[in-house]
Design an enzyme around this catalytic site. Structure first.
Site, PDB file in Angstrom:
ATOM      1  N   ASP A  95      67.067  54.886  27.500  1.00 52.37           N
ATOM      2  CA  ASP A  95      68.083  54.212  28.324  1.00 52.37           C
ATOM      3  C   ASP A  95      68.595  55.013  29.519  1.00 52.37           C
ATOM      4  O   ASP A  95      69.645  54.685  30.077  1.00 52.37           O
ATOM      5  CB  ASP A  95      69.261  53.776  27.437  1.00 52.37           C
ATOM      6  N   ASP A 103      64.325  45.252  26.931  1.00 51.61           N
ATOM      7  CA  ASP A 103      65.430  45.886  27.673  1.00 51.61           C
ATOM      8  C   ASP A 103      64.942  47.015  28.586  1.00 51.61           C
ATOM      9  O   ASP A 103      65.550  47.319  29.611  1.00 51.61           O
ATOM     10  CB  ASP A 103      66.467  46.499  26.729  1.00 51.61           C
TER      11      ASP A 103
HETATM   12  N1  GLY Z   1      69.370  48.391  24.903  1.00 49.19           N
HETATM   13  C1  GLY Z   1      70.205  47.575  25.642  1.00 49.19           C
HETATM   14  C2  GLY Z   1      70.797  46.448  24.879  1.00 49.19           C
HETATM   15  O1  GLY Z   1      71.096  46.562  23.691  1.00 49.19           O
HETATM   16  O2  GLY Z   1      70.986  45.407  25.448  1.00 49.19           O
END
Ligand code: GLY
Length: 399
Positions: free
Chosen positions: A117, A177
């Site tokens: 992330d 994501d």
């Molecule tokens: N990893 C980002 C979300 O949980 O949306």
């Protein structure tokens, strides 16, 4: 009374679209209403900033208490990012000063490699700061962050590993994501002249395009690959209602990610995919009248399922960008749908009254309903994409 005007104003924006006669009194009113929403947001963030614990970043608010995360939490970059965007939108220096004071806790994250992330964390924070006030020191932090992120790339799978240890031999997990982390890599190649970051971002997007989508253009949340061969082992969910359901946030990330990758590369396949995802979302029979999705398009308890304002905000922001890449009725449709979503989000159903909601702007988002974590709460990423979408809408009206 003021809120009623806000709703009417956004409705006018939705009906007239951006191509109607410019600089009219109506448009002035519309801009005034967006400014009002932004100024409400500034008031809320001035409250939120008085509650932030040392060394942590706000994430949510529950049971009258702020929930804050360590800088290594995936949501850590949104708070400084929202402060910076609100500063950009309003010129209020207090927000810029608070962002500068808080953002330094993110510095250590530039060398973090435990999950994927980094793009969310560093590009929403330092990327936004560097776009407002470019400095060599910020550029270095961002390039280091890109370098850390690509350590999770596998040339065998042709993807960046989302979760798990870099050298896990059993399973290589990629979630949809992860498309959102690619913008920082695209920036890093432009900033350094080194194409390796871009090449990895493109390879990752291509692999996602190939394996994450179903025939109806909804996406799986998780694709698990064999790390030794790159073969797909399993398609499933971690946060959606079921393996085969369309988790709303995942659809939003896909739409936003492929729109962004089209902007960055001009690759028509990304453009086509973004339009297909938009069609899936906008024509879905379970998209409510106010256009703010349930947390999952296939949630078992629709119409009583919880809404996810964060997905609405991301979808609105992505649609506004996509409307700029399209023409005629399609462009107008994306613009109008995004305006409707923002109209709903700016209404008292979703926007908190000043002084409530712990200082967060929006109510009614879902973090992880499957695990019963943060359901129907404010979340920093809902606020971040709401402000971004309002700014995009304002820019469009003015252009
Ligand atoms: N990893 C980002 C979300 O949980 O949306």
């Amino acid at each position: 009374m003021k809120i009623t005007y806000l709703i009417i104003g956004f409705a006018i924006i939705a009906i007239t679209g951006c191509s109607s006669s410019r600089n009219t009194a109506v448009q002035k009113d519309q801009l005034g209403l967006i400014d009002k929403a932004l100024s409400n947001a500034v008031s809320q963030y001035k409250i939120l900033m008085t509650t932030v614990p040392e060394g942590r970043m706000p994430h949510s608010y529950q049971n009258n208490k702020i929930r804050a995360v360590r800088p290594t939490g995936w949501t850590a970059g949104f708070y400084p990012g929202t402060l910076l965007n609100l500063y950009k939108a309003t010129g209020d220096k207090k927000l810029f000063e608070e962002a500068l004071r808080e953002i330094v806790v993110m510095d250590s994250v530039q060398f973090f490699t435990d999950h994927h992330d980094l793009g969310f964390m560093m590009y929403c924070s330092y990327g936004t700061l560097n776009s407002i006030s470019p400095k060599e020191a910020y550029k270095k932090i961002l390039v280091n962050s890109a370098e850390s992120l690509i350590k999770r790339y596998s040339p065998v799978v042709k993807s960046i590993r989302s979760w798990g240890k870099i050298d896990d031999d059993n399973e290589f997990t990629v979630i949809v994501d992860n498309m959102m982390n690619l913008e920082m890599l695209m920036w890093a190649s432009k900033a350094t002249g080194n194409p390796k970051y871009r090449n990895i971002a493109v390879a990752h997007a291509n692999t996602t395009l190939q394996n994450h989508f179903r025939a109806d253009n909804s996406s799986y949340h998780v694709v698990a690959y064999n790390p030794k061969t790159g073969a797909v082992m399993q398609k499933r969910t971690a946060q959606g209602a079921q393996d085969e359901s369309a988790w709303a946030r995942g659809q939003a990330w896909g739409l936003y990610g492929f729109t962004m990758m089209y902007r960055e590369t001009g690759d028509k396949r990304y453009f086509e995919q973004a339009k297909k995802i938009a069609a899936f979302i906008l024509s879905h029979p379970n998209l409510p009248k106010d256009k703010i999705p349930y947390w999952d398009f296939n949630a078992p308890d629709i119409p009583n399922a919880t809404r996810d304002a964060s997905s609405g905000a991301k979808i609105a922001s992505a649609l506004l960008e996509l409307s700029g890449f399209t023409n005629g009725s399609l462009s107008k449709q994306y613009y109008n749908e995004a305006s409707e979503m923002l109209k709903s989000l700016a209404s008292p159903h979703y926007t908190a009254a000043i002084g409530s909601n712990g200082g967060f702007i929006l109510m009614h988002s879902v973090s992880n309903l499957r695990r019963g974590v943060e359901v129907d709460v404010p979340l920093t990423y809902a606020d971040y994409y709401f402000i971004e979408a309002l700014m995009r809408l304002k820019k469009k009206i003015r252009s």
